[in-house]
Design a protein around this motif. Structure first.
Motif, PDB file in Angstrom:
ATOM      1  N   THR A   1      91.664-125.820 -51.786  1.00 25.09           N
ATOM      2  CA  THR A   1      91.751-126.155 -53.201  1.00 25.09           C
ATOM      3  C   THR A   1      92.569-125.119 -53.937  1.00 25.09           C
ATOM      4  OG1 THR A   1      89.702-124.993 -53.670  1.00 25.09           O
ATOM      5  CG2 THR A   1      89.518-127.346 -53.132  1.00 25.09           C
ATOM      6  N   ALA A   2      92.522-125.166 -55.256  1.00 26.00           N
ATOM      7  CA  ALA A   2      93.330-124.272 -56.083  1.00 26.00           C
ATOM      8  C   ALA A   2      92.990-122.804 -55.884  1.00 26.00           C
ATOM      9  CB  ALA A   2      93.163-124.653 -57.558  1.00 26.00           C
ATOM     10  N   ASP A   3      91.836-122.512 -55.294  1.00 31.46           N
ATOM     11  CA  ASP A   3      91.447-121.119 -55.079  1.00 31.46           C
ATOM     12  C   ASP A   3      92.417-120.396 -54.159  1.00 31.46           C
ATOM     13  OD1 ASP A   3      87.964-122.066 -54.945  1.00 31.46           O
ATOM     14  OD2 ASP A   3      89.228-121.561 -56.655  1.00 31.46           O
ATOM     15  N   SER A   4      93.091-121.110 -53.298  1.00 32.04           N
ATOM     16  CA  SER A   4      94.061-120.464 -52.411  1.00 32.04           C
ATOM     17  C   SER A   4      95.339-121.287 -52.396  1.00 32.04           C
ATOM     18  CB  SER A   4      93.503-120.327 -50.994  1.00 32.04           C
ATOM     19  OG  SER A   4      93.264-121.578 -50.427  1.00 32.04           O
ATOM     20  N   SER A   5      96.435-120.583 -52.408  1.00 36.26           N
ATOM     21  CA  SER A   5      97.716-121.263 -52.423  1.00 36.26           C
ATOM     22  C   SER A   5      97.998-121.871 -51.051  1.00 36.26           C
ATOM     23  CB  SER A   5      98.820-120.271 -52.789  1.00 36.26           C
ATOM     24  OG  SER A   5      99.005-119.368 -51.723  1.00 36.26           O
ATOM     25  N   PRO A   6      98.868-122.851 -50.994  1.00 35.14           N
ATOM     26  CA  PRO A   6      99.240-123.410 -49.689  1.00 35.14           C
ATOM     27  C   PRO A   6      99.835-122.359 -48.757  1.00 35.14           C
ATOM     28  CG  PRO A   6      99.966-124.852 -51.457  1.00 35.14           C
ATOM     29  CD  PRO A   6      99.445-123.596 -52.103  1.00 35.14           C
ATOM     30  N   ASP A   7     100.576-121.400 -49.335  1.00 31.00           N
ATOM     31  CA  ASP A   7     101.151-120.328 -48.515  1.00 31.00           C
ATOM     32  C   ASP A   7     100.053-119.466 -47.899  1.00 31.00           C
ATOM     33  OD1 ASP A   7     103.712-121.170 -49.029  1.00 31.00           O
ATOM     34  OD2 ASP A   7     104.039-119.749 -50.673  1.00 31.00           O
ATOM     35  N   ALA A   8      99.053-119.111 -48.726  1.00 35.77           N
ATOM     36  CA  ALA A   8      97.954-118.282 -48.220  1.00 35.77           C
ATOM     37  C   ALA A   8      97.174-119.034 -47.146  1.00 35.77           C
ATOM     38  CB  ALA A   8      97.029-117.878 -49.366  1.00 35.77           C
ATOM     39  N   GLN A   9      96.972-120.317 -47.360  1.00 37.96           N
ATOM     40  CA  GLN A   9      96.250-121.119 -46.369  1.00 37.96           C
ATOM     41  C   GLN A   9      97.062-121.238 -45.075  1.00 37.96           C
ATOM     42  OE1 GLN A   9      93.051-122.221 -46.776  1.00 37.96           O
ATOM     43  NE2 GLN A   9      93.241-122.555 -44.594  1.00 37.96           N
ATOM     44  N   ALA A  10      98.362-121.379 -45.201  1.00 39.55           N
ATOM     45  CA  ALA A  10      99.218-121.467 -44.013  1.00 39.55           C
ATOM     46  C   ALA A  10      99.179-120.166 -43.224  1.00 39.55           C
ATOM     47  CB  ALA A  10     100.650-121.792 -44.422  1.00 39.55           C
ATOM     48  N   VAL A  11      99.182-119.027 -43.930  1.00 45.45           N
ATOM     49  CA  VAL A  11      99.095-117.727 -43.259  1.00 45.45           C
ATOM     50  C   VAL A  11      97.762-117.606 -42.531  1.00 45.45           C
ATOM     51  CG1 VAL A  11      98.925-115.232 -43.660  1.00 45.45           C
ATOM     52  CG2 VAL A  11     100.721-116.555 -44.786  1.00 45.45           C
ATOM     53  N   MET A  12      96.674-118.003 -43.196  1.00 41.53           N
ATOM     54  CA  MET A  12      95.354-117.929 -42.571  1.00 41.53           C
ATOM     55  C   MET A  12      95.287-118.837 -41.338  1.00 41.53           C
ATOM     56  SD  MET A  12      91.444-118.426 -44.084  1.00 41.53           S
ATOM     57  CE  MET A  12      92.081-118.883 -45.636  1.00 41.53           C
ATOM     58  N   ASP A  13      95.815-120.028 -41.447  1.00 41.30           N
ATOM     59  CA  ASP A  13      95.829-120.950 -40.307  1.00 41.30           C
ATOM     60  C   ASP A  13      96.634-120.370 -39.145  1.00 41.30           C
ATOM     61  OD1 ASP A  13      94.277-122.735 -41.716  1.00 41.30           O
ATOM     62  OD2 ASP A  13      95.945-124.075 -42.229  1.00 41.30           O
ATOM     63  N   ASP A  14      97.777-119.723 -39.458  1.00 39.65           N
ATOM     64  CA  ASP A  14      98.591-119.097 -38.409  1.00 39.65           C
ATOM     65  C   ASP A  14      97.822-117.969 -37.715  1.00 39.65           C
ATOM     66  OD1 ASP A  14     100.744-120.753 -38.805  1.00 39.65           O
ATOM     67  OD2 ASP A  14     101.870-119.329 -40.045  1.00 39.65           O
ATOM     68  N   GLU A  15      97.091-117.177 -38.484  1.00 42.81           N
ATOM     69  CA  GLU A  15      96.312-116.082 -37.907  1.00 42.81           C
ATOM     70  C   GLU A  15      95.223-116.621 -36.987  1.00 42.81           C
ATOM     71  OE1 GLU A  15      97.068-112.701 -38.414  1.00 42.81           O
ATOM     72  OE2 GLU A  15      98.816-113.701 -39.242  1.00 42.81           O
ATOM     73  N   ILE A  16      94.558-117.660 -37.415  1.00 42.47           N
ATOM     74  CA  ILE A  16      93.497-118.272 -36.589  1.00 42.47           C
ATOM     75  C   ILE A  16      94.096-118.830 -35.303  1.00 42.47           C
ATOM     76  CG2 ILE A  16      91.850-120.192 -36.480  1.00 42.47           C
ATOM     77  CD1 ILE A  16      91.362-119.655 -39.514  1.00 42.47           C
ATOM     78  N   ARG A  17      95.223-119.513 -35.418  1.00 42.82           N
ATOM     79  CA  ARG A  17      95.887-120.056 -34.220  1.00 42.82           C
ATOM     80  C   ARG A  17      96.299-118.944 -33.270  1.00 42.82           C
ATOM     81  NH1 ARG A  17      97.646-124.192 -37.565  1.00 42.82           N
ATOM     82  NH2 ARG A  17      99.468-123.103 -38.316  1.00 42.82           N
ATOM     83  N   LEU A  18      96.808-117.849 -33.825  1.00 42.29           N
ATOM     84  CA  LEU A  18      97.219-116.705 -33.010  1.00 42.29           C
ATOM     85  C   LEU A  18      96.022-116.135 -32.242  1.00 42.29           C
ATOM     86  CD1 LEU A  18      99.159-114.498 -32.022  1.00 42.29           C
ATOM     87  CD2 LEU A  18      98.711-113.281 -34.193  1.00 42.29           C
ATOM     88  N   ILE A  19      94.926-115.935 -32.915  1.00 37.17           N
ATOM     89  CA  ILE A  19      93.737-115.378 -32.252  1.00 37.17           C
ATOM     90  C   ILE A  19      93.227-116.327 -31.175  1.00 37.17           C
ATOM     91  CG2 ILE A  19      91.319-114.735 -32.613  1.00 37.17           C
ATOM     92  CD1 ILE A  19      92.278-113.542 -35.337  1.00 37.17           C
TER      93      ILE A  19
END
Length: 174
Positions: free
Chosen positions: A88-106
């Motif tokens: 939602t608006a609490d996190s930007s799409p860029d921030a969410q994409a970075v978080m998703d990339d980190e999770i995928r990396l781990i």
């Protein structure tokens, strides 16, 4: 494996598998569906089950994967007004994409860099929430071996993660 053995070794696991599926899905009906699907898979593979070192560990892994698949199917079909709070608006799409990339990396590091036993122990402890004694019972290792393998697995994941992030930062300076 005959029906009698299947009932003794596999169907006896149903309550534990159902409890685990409920923890993963947080929905009673989805948990029932997942466990039923797993039991059908196990019945179809009953002749190969005798070769398994731990039927319980194999069944638990199947439940885990089935619940993840179910979650992914549901997540991909969510209407926009039911998206998780992290989208939602609490996190930007860029921030969410970075978080998703980190999770995928781990996840990639865990699945590609760890030996099977360490990977299983780490997933059971850190992702699935099993206690050390439960992991020891399922894997057939003693509790000290579980703690030792878990420590080595975490250390290796941390080292590879930090190395990967450093390499990324060198290639793409801010």
């Amino acid at each position: 494996m005959e029906l009698k053995e299947f009932k003794i070794y596999v169907l006896a696991l149903r309550p534990k598998l159902l409890n685990y599926a409920r923890q993963l899905t947080e929905d009673k009906e989805d948990a029932e569906d997942a466990v039923q699907e797993v039991l059908l898979k196990l019945w179809k593979q009953r002749d190969e089950l005798e070769q398994c070192r731990s039927i319980e560990a194999f069944a638990t892994t199947l439940v885990h994967n089935t619940c993840i698949d179910l979650w992914r199917r549901k997540r991909n079909n969510l209407p926009l007004d039911r998206l998780p709070a992290s989208f939602t608006a609490d996190s930007s799409p860029d921030a969410q994409a970075v978080m998703d990339d980190e999770i995928r990396l781990i996840h990639h590091i865990i699945h590609s860099s760890l030996p099977p036993l360490q990977r299983t122990i780490m997933l059971m402890k850190d992702v699935e929430g099993y206690e050390t004694e439960e992991i020891a019972e399922i894997t057939g290792c003693n509790a000290e071996a579980i703690r030792s393998n878990l420590s080595r697995a975490r250390k290796k994941v941390r080292e590879i993660y930090l190395r990967t992030i450093q390499e990324r930062n060198r290639r793409t300076p801010l």
